[in-house]
Scaffold this active site. Structure first.
Site, PDB file in Angstrom:
ATOM      1  N   CYS A 296      53.617  25.742  10.752  1.00  0.00           N
ATOM      2  CA  CYS A 296      54.044  24.366  11.040  1.00  0.00           C
ATOM      3  C   CYS A 296      53.835  23.451   9.821  1.00  0.00           C
ATOM      4  CB  CYS A 296      53.329  23.855  12.287  1.00  0.00           C
ATOM      5  SG  CYS A 296      54.220  22.527  13.088  1.00  0.00           S
TER       6      CYS A 296
ATOM      7  N   ARG B 282      62.336  15.255  17.555  1.00  0.00           N
ATOM      8  CA  ARG B 282      61.469  16.426  17.454  1.00  0.00           C
ATOM      9  C   ARG B 282      62.117  17.629  18.115  1.00  0.00           C
ATOM     10  NH1 ARG B 282      56.515  15.004  15.665  1.00  0.00           N
ATOM     11  NH2 ARG B 282      55.566  17.005  16.013  1.00  0.00           N
TER      12      ARG B 282
ATOM     13  N   HIS C 254      53.926  28.254  16.789  1.00  0.00           N
ATOM     14  CA  HIS C 254      52.503  28.280  17.129  1.00  0.00           C
ATOM     15  C   HIS C 254      52.424  28.577  18.607  1.00  0.00           C
ATOM     16  CE1 HIS C 254      52.480  24.258  18.966  1.00  0.00           C
ATOM     17  NE2 HIS C 254      53.389  23.972  18.067  1.00  0.00           N
TER      18      HIS C 254
END
Lengths: 470, 246
Positions: B97, B131, B198
Site C-alpha cells: 500500500c 478511493r 492488505h
C-alpha cells in the site's frame, strides 16, 4: 401551492410519516424481528424526508449528539441516567442503532401522532460517518466526542478525514452550545480552537491507572501541529493519556471534568472526579478504564447541559451494561458474557477485562462481513489475541468470516485441530455451551451482526429480554 | 547443518501500521518458526539506518498520508543507500500500500503534495478522484504459486502507473489494482515485491508467504522448505476466490 404544502399538507405529511413509523415499530416488535431501532425512522423518512428536521426544529427539548469510535452507547446511557436523576424527561436511541434511520427513530418513537416532541432532552448516539447527515438536521445544543480510534477504515476512509469533518462541525456550533471533548485524545483536544461554543474537556488525571509507554495499536502518537513524536507522561488507553510535544509545546489542555482517582476491579470501578460543579465520587458497576472514560464524558455532558449532579452517584450506581457490552446472561446452568468488539481498541479493552477474571476461558469468537460489519478484517491482526491463547479452555469460531477468525487464532498460537469452526451462529452457540461445565462461563467475542444473532438465539431460549424491551 | 536464522527488518513499524500489517510479520515469523527456523524480527524506525543488507527480508506497510510524508522524507534521507545495497545483495523486499508507493519515483498525495519516492522501481503514483475500496483477486503467473492467485483488500486513492519495462505482480480479476484502468496490480522486480493488497496480505496467501521466506533464506544458502498443513489458510483464500468469481 408551495405555501399550502408547507402548511396543512406539510403537517399532514409529517403526521402520516410519524404514524406509519410508529406502526412499523410496533409491528416489528410484535413479529419479534426487532422493530424499535431503525425501522420507524426508515419508514417515516420514506414518507417525509424532512421528518426529523421538522420534529426537532419545533421542540423545546435540548438536543445532544454523542459520537466517536468507542463508548458512544454506554456514554449515552450514562447521560440519560444522569438526566433522569436530575428530573429530565429523555428520549434516546438506547441500543446503538446510530445511523440516520436509528436517529430519526428516536424522534418518531418519542413524538405524539402529530409529530410533537414533548420532552426535555433528546440524546442522539451518532455514527461518525452519519454526523454530516445528522448534525444539520438535529442542530444540537451539545456535541460529545468520546475518542477517535481506527474503526472500519473501509467505511470511513482515513482517521484524519473523519477527524477533519468532526472538527468542522465543532467549529460551526453556535456560541450558546457546548463541545464536550476528550482532553486525553491529542487529535480531539486540538479541535477548532476558534470555535464559539463553550468547550468542556474531560480526561483522566489519576496516578493509580495507566502505563508509561503507548501500546502498539496506538493511532495518533505524533503531534497534530508539528508531527514530532509526542511524549507521554502517562498512557491510559492506546493514544489516550497525558501528552506533550517536546518540539512545539502542544500539550493536553487543562481538564474541566477530571478523573483524579480510580480503583478498578474485574467487574466495577470507584472513581473520584473534579468538576466545575464540585467533586464527585462514583461507583460504576461496569468494568474497565474505558467505562471510566465514558463516565467522565457523561458527567462533562451533564455539566454542559447544566444538570443538577446531586443525584449522580445514585443514578450511575445501578447502571447495567449496554447491549453486548460484556453483558452477563444466565444461560440455564451456565453463564454467558457477551462482548461486542468492533476494532482493535474495543477488542483489546474487552479482552483485558475478560483476562482479569480467574480460570481458563471458554470462548466463542464470531465475525461476519455484512455492510455494517465491513469487509476488511485486517484489524483482527492488531488485536492481542496472543494474550488469550494460554488461558483458553475451548474455542469455537463462527460467522461468515469463521475461516478468517480461525486463521487468526492459529497464528496466535492455538493448536489448529482444537479450533471448532461452526459458521452458523445458533449452532455455534450450542457447540460452545457444550464445552462449558455446569456453573461455568462462556465468553462471546463478536462483531456487530453476530452479536445480534447470538443474542437473538438467547432471547429465543428465554435467557434474556429482547434489547428493545430494555 | 543448522539452518541460519531468518532476519526480518520491519521498516517504519510505528509509522506505517494502519492496515493490520502486523499480520504479515506474524505470518512470516510463524511459518518460518513452525519449520524450526529461527526468526528475528527487528523494527527499524526513523533516523540513521542500520546496515539493511544484514536483513534477509525487508518489509514496510501502509500509513495515512500524514505519516507517509514523514516516512518518504526519512527514507530518502537515511535509508535509500542501505536499501539499495540490501537489494544488490539479494534481500527480499515486500512493500504494501503506502509502502508500495514509496518504491516508485514519486507519490502525489490527495492534497496534491508531491513526495519523492526511493526510485527503486520505475513507477509513480498520482491522486485519484475517489478511493478504491474492496476485495481484490489477482492472477499471478510465473512465480510458481499454487494456487496461482492472490487475494486481499485494497483501500487507496492513489493511482499507480508502471513504467514500460516493469512487470506487475499480477493481473486483476476482481477489484481496481494499480489504477483501475490497465488491469495491473502491484509490481515485481527481482526480489522486490510491491502491492496494494492488505487485509492482511500474507495470512490469506500462505503460498506467497512461503515464496518470500524461501527466497529470503536462499540468499544465504540453497534451501528447501518443509511442507506445512495450510488448509485453514487456503480455505480462507478459496472462500474469497469463490465469492469474487461466483
Amino acid at each position: 401551492m408551495v405555501a399550502v404544502q408547507n402548511g396543512i399538507l406539510g403537517s399532514a405529511r409529517l403526521s402520516l410519516a410519524v404514524s406509519a413509523g410508529k406502526l412499523a415499530g410496533h409491528t416489528g416488535r410484535l413479529l419479534r424481528v426487532g422493530g424499535g431501532t431503525s425501522l420507524p425512522g426508515m419508514v417515516a423518512r420514506a414518507l417525509d424526508p424532512d421528518v426529523l428536521r421538522k420534529m426537532v426544529g419545533s421542540t423545546r427539548a435540548r438536543k445532544l449528539v454523542v459520537t466517536g469510535s468507542n463508548g458512544k452507547t454506554t456514554t449515552c446511557r450514562m447521560i440519560a441516567a444522569l438526566a433522569g436523576a436530575a428530573g429530565q424527561r429523555v428520549f434516546q436511541n438506547r441500543t446503538g442503532s446510530n445511523l440516520i434511520q436509528g436517529i430519526t427513530s428516536v424522534a418518531v418513537n418519542g413524538a405524539t401522532i402529530g409529530g410533537r416532541l414533548d420532552t426535555d432532552l433528546l440524546i442522539f448516539e451518532t455514527d461518525e460517518a452519519t454526523m454530516r447527515l445528522a448534525v444539520p438536521e438535529v442542530k444540537p445544543d451539545a456535541i460529545v466526542v468520546t475518542n477517535i480510534f481506527r474503526d472500519q477504515l473501509d467505511r470511513f476512509g482515513e482517521l484524519y478525514s473523519v477527524a477533519a469533518s468532526l472538527e468542522a462541525m465543532i467549529g460551526e456550533l453556535p456560541a450558546e452550545s457546548s463541545a464536550i471533548l476528550n482532553a486525553d485524545d491529542p487529535l480531539i483536544a486540538s479541535f477548532a480552537p476558534e470555535a464559539k461554543a463553550r468547550r468542556i474537556y474531560f480526561g483522566v488525571r489519576s496516578e493509580q491507572v495507566g502505563a508509561a509507554v503507548p501500546e502498539h495499536a496506538a493511532d495518533t502518537i505524533r503531534c497534530v501541529r508539528c508531527q514530532h513524536d509526542l511524549e507521554y507522561r502517562k498512557v491510559y488507553i492506546s493514544h489516550l493519556g497525558a501528552y506533550r510535544c517536546p518540539n512545539c509545546g502542544y500539550e493536553r489542555p487543562p481538564i474541566d471534568v477530571a478523573v483524579t482517582h480510580a480503583e478498578l476491579s474485574g467487574t466495577a470501578s470507584t472513581v473520584e472526579l473534579e468538576t466545575p460543579a464540585g467533586p464527585l465520587r462514583l461507583h460504576l458497576p461496569l468494568p474497565g478504564l474505558h467505562n471510566i472514560y465514558n463516565a467522565a464524558a457523561a458527567v462533562a455532558a451533564a455539566v454542559g447541559l447544566g444538570l443538577d449532579l446531586s443525584e449522580a452517584a445514585a443514578a450511575l450506581a445501578d447502571l447495567r451494561p449496554a447491549f453486548g457490552r460484556l453483558e452477563e446472561i444466565t444461560a440455564g446452568e451456565r453463564n454467558v458474557v457477551l462482548g461486542f468488539v468492533k476494532n482493535p481498541i474495543s477488542y483489546n479493552t474487552t479482552l483485558r477485562t475478560v483476562l482479569t477474571r480467574p480460570g481458563r476461558k471458554h470462548v466463542l469468537a464470531a465475525h461476519s462481513n455484512t455492510v455494517v460489519d465491513g469487509e476488511d478484517f485486517a484489524w483482527l491482526w492488531d488485536v492481542d489475541l496472543e494474550e488469550l491463547t494460554p488461558q483458553l479452555a475451548s474455542l469455537v469460531v463462527s460467522g461468515t468470516k469463521a475461516e478468517e477468525v480461525a486463521m487468526r487464532f492459529k497464528y496466535a498460537g492455538v493448536d489448529e485441530p482444537s479450533i471448532q469452526v461452526v459458521p452458523d451462529r445458533p449452532a455455534a452457540l450450542e457447540a460452545a455451551l457444550q464445552n462449558v461445565e455446569s456453573g461455568g462461563t462462556l465468553y462471546i467475542l463478536s462483531g456487530y451482526t453476530p452479536t445480534h444473532e447470538l443474542r437473538r438465539a438467547m432471547v429465543q431460549r428465554g435467557w434474556v429480554a429482547p434489547f428493545w424491551e430494555e | 547443518m543448522a539452518q541460519p536464522p531468518l532476519r526480518i527488518g520491519h521498516l517504519y513499524a510505528e509509522e506505517m501500521n494502519i492496515y493490520g500489517d502486523r499480520g504479515n510479520i506474524l505470518t512470516l515469523s510463524k511459518r518460518a518458526g513452525w519449520r524450526g527456523i529461527d526468526v528475528r524480527v527487528e523494527p527499524i524506525g526513523r533516523g540513521p539506518s542500520p546496515d539493511l543488507a544484514e536483513y534477509d527480508l525487508l518489509f514496510w506497510g501502509g500509513g495515512q498520508d500524514r505519516d507517509q510524508e514523514l516516512v518518504f522524507a526519512d527514507a530518502n534521507e537515511h535509508k535509500l543507500a542501505s536499501i539499495k545495497e540490501a537489494v544488490a545483495q539479494g534481500s527480499v523486499v515486500l512493500a504494501v500500500c503506502g509502502g508500495y508507493q514509496l518504491l516508485g519515483a514519486y507519490y502525489v498525495t490527495a492534497e496534491r503534495q508531491r513526495l519523492p519516492g526511493l526510485g527503486l522501481v520505475d513507477l509513480h503514483t498520482e491522486p485519484g478522484a475517489r478511493r478504491n475500496i474492496g476485495n481484490v483477486l489477482i492472477d499471478v503467473p510465473g512465480l510458481g504459486l499454487e494456487p496461482p492467485t492472490l487475494v486481499g483488500f485494497e483501500n487507496h486513492s492513489g493511482r499507480t502507473y508502471l513504467g514500460a519495462n516493469v512487470e506487475p505482480l499480477g493481473r486483476v480479476v476482481k477489484g481496481a489494482g494499480n489504477n483501475g484502468k490497465d488491469g495491473t496490480e502491484g509490481v515485481r522486480a527481482g526480489n522486490i515485491f510491491g502491492t496494494y493488497l492488505h487485509g492482511s496480505l500474507l495470512p490469506k496467501n500462505p503460498h506467497f508467504a512461503d515464496l518470500l521466506i524461501l527466497r529470503a533464506l536462499a540468499r544465504r544458502a540453497p534451501t528447501e522448505l518443509a511442507p506445512l498443513d495450510m488448509s485453514v489458510e487456503l480455505d480462507a483464500h478459496q472462500a474469497l476466490v469463490r465469492r469474487l468469481t461466483g
